[in-house]
Design a protein around this motif. Structure first.
Motif, mmCIF file in Angstrom:
data_model
loop_
_atom_site.group_PDB
_atom_site.id
_atom_site.type_symbol
_atom_site.label_atom_id
_atom_site.label_comp_id
_atom_site.label_asym_id
_atom_site.label_seq_id
_atom_site.Cartn_x
_atom_site.Cartn_y
_atom_site.Cartn_z
ATOM 1 N N SER A 46 0.831 -1.203 0.000
ATOM 2 C CA SER A 46 0.000 0.000 0.000
ATOM 3 C C SER A 46 0.866 1.254 0.000
ATOM 4 O O SER A 46 1.954 1.282 0.556
ATOM 5 C CB SER A 46 -0.937 -0.007 1.210
ATOM 6 N N THR A 49 -1.243 6.744 -2.213
ATOM 7 C CA THR A 49 -2.280 6.875 -3.247
ATOM 8 C C THR A 49 -3.416 5.875 -3.051
ATOM 9 O O THR A 49 -4.469 6.021 -3.676
ATOM 10 C CB THR A 49 -1.693 6.713 -4.665
ATOM 11 N N HIS A 50 -3.238 4.868 -2.198
ATOM 12 C CA HIS A 50 -4.294 3.910 -1.884
ATOM 13 C C HIS A 50 -5.137 4.369 -0.695
ATOM 14 O O HIS A 50 -6.059 3.669 -0.285
ATOM 15 C CB HIS A 50 -3.706 2.529 -1.564
ATOM 16 N N CYS A 51 -4.818 5.526 -0.123
ATOM 17 C CA CYS A 51 -5.461 5.983 1.111
ATOM 18 C C CYS A 51 -6.574 6.998 0.862
ATOM 19 O O CYS A 51 -6.606 7.678 -0.152
ATOM 20 C CB CYS A 51 -4.423 6.598 2.054
ATOM 21 N N ASN A 52 -7.450 7.102 1.846
ATOM 22 C CA ASN A 52 -8.515 8.099 1.817
ATOM 23 C C ASN A 52 -8.025 9.384 2.490
ATOM 24 O O ASN A 52 -6.866 9.473 2.916
ATOM 25 C CB ASN A 52 -9.789 7.556 2.482
ATOM 26 N N GLY A 53 -8.913 10.367 2.632
ATOM 27 C CA GLY A 53 -8.547 11.643 3.234
ATOM 28 C C GLY A 53 -8.138 11.536 4.694
ATOM 29 O O GLY A 53 -7.455 12.415 5.212
ATOM 30 N N LEU A 57 -6.322 3.149 4.395
ATOM 31 C CA LEU A 57 -6.582 2.564 3.080
ATOM 32 C C LEU A 57 -8.041 2.810 2.691
ATOM 33 O O LEU A 57 -8.958 2.587 3.484
ATOM 34 C CB LEU A 57 -6.301 1.070 3.081
ATOM 35 N N HIS A 58 -8.226 3.271 1.479
ATOM 36 C CA HIS A 58 -9.560 3.572 0.953
ATOM 37 C C HIS A 58 -10.324 2.262 0.770
ATOM 38 O O HIS A 58 -9.772 1.269 0.281
ATOM 39 C CB HIS A 58 -9.416 4.298 -0.385
ATOM 40 N N GLY A 59 -11.595 2.273 1.154
ATOM 41 C CA GLY A 59 -12.411 1.075 0.992
ATOM 42 C C GLY A 59 -12.475 0.604 -0.444
ATOM 43 O O GLY A 59 -12.455 -0.591 -0.729
ATOM 44 N N GLY A 60 -12.525 1.540 -1.381
ATOM 45 C CA GLY A 60 -12.544 1.171 -2.798
ATOM 46 C C GLY A 60 -11.261 0.494 -3.233
ATOM 47 O O GLY A 60 -11.278 -0.403 -4.083
ATOM 48 N N ALA A 61 -10.130 0.898 -2.647
ATOM 49 C CA ALA A 61 -8.857 0.251 -2.969
ATOM 50 C C ALA A 61 -8.854 -1.191 -2.466
ATOM 51 O O ALA A 61 -8.398 -2.100 -3.166
ATOM 52 C CB ALA A 61 -7.693 1.036 -2.359
ATOM 53 N N ALA A 94 -8.885 -0.934 9.863
ATOM 54 C CA ALA A 94 -8.283 0.030 8.932
ATOM 55 C C ALA A 94 -6.863 -0.392 8.586
ATOM 56 O O ALA A 94 -6.137 -0.917 9.428
ATOM 57 C CB ALA A 94 -8.272 1.422 9.557
#
Length: 143
Positions: A46, A49-53, A57-61, A94
């Motif tokens: 990871s 760029t795989h992370c959310n704000g 880690l972003h759920g979509g990733a 998370a």
């Protein structure tokens, strides 16, 4: 150790499908390897760029990686073009950037047209997201 096309270091033996799925190449890169027991282990390192704000880690990733993993886990059974027709997941912990994220799973049932798969995405032994999905074999379409 192997090196990904993004420069991330992975354990030895991982391979990728670079160039076969533009979205996965962009979202990943993702890798898989066949273990000694015949099971498939998927992985990616990871990055921010795989992370959310919030910095996790972003759920979509995670869902994109799990979808990739469905196909790697069922890879020897697909026999040609396939699509995901159903996907389920639960976020239970998370993840963070800079970690090796892995997925393992199993084929639950294989029918003439459908492959049912379940697995889990983990980081350092902690489950981040259990998932399941159904893959449908598709034939050539008339143009």
């Amino acid at each position: 150790m192997g090196e990904s096309n993004a420069g991330a270091v992975l354990p030895e033996g991982y391979v990728s499908w670079d160039g076969t799925d533009p979205f996965e190449d962009h979202a990943g890169p993702y890798f898989f390897k066949k273990m000694d027991d015949g099971s498939i282990r998927c992985a990616f390192v990871s990055t921010p760029t795989h992370c959310n704000g919030g910095g996790f880690l972003h759920g979509g990733a995670l869902m994109t990686f799990a979808d990739y993993s469905l196909f790697a886990i069922a890879g020897e059974l697909t026999g040609g073009p396939c699509v995901t027709v159903s996907f389920n997941s639960d976020f239970v912990a998370a993840g963070q950037a800079g970690k090796l994220i892995e997925a393992t799973g199993e084929v639950v049932k294989n029918t003439k047209s459908l492959i049912f798969v379940r697995g889990e995405v983990t980081c350092e032994g902690e489950t981040l997201m259990p998932f399941s999905g159904v893959i449908k074999r598709i034939g050539p379409r008339n143009k």
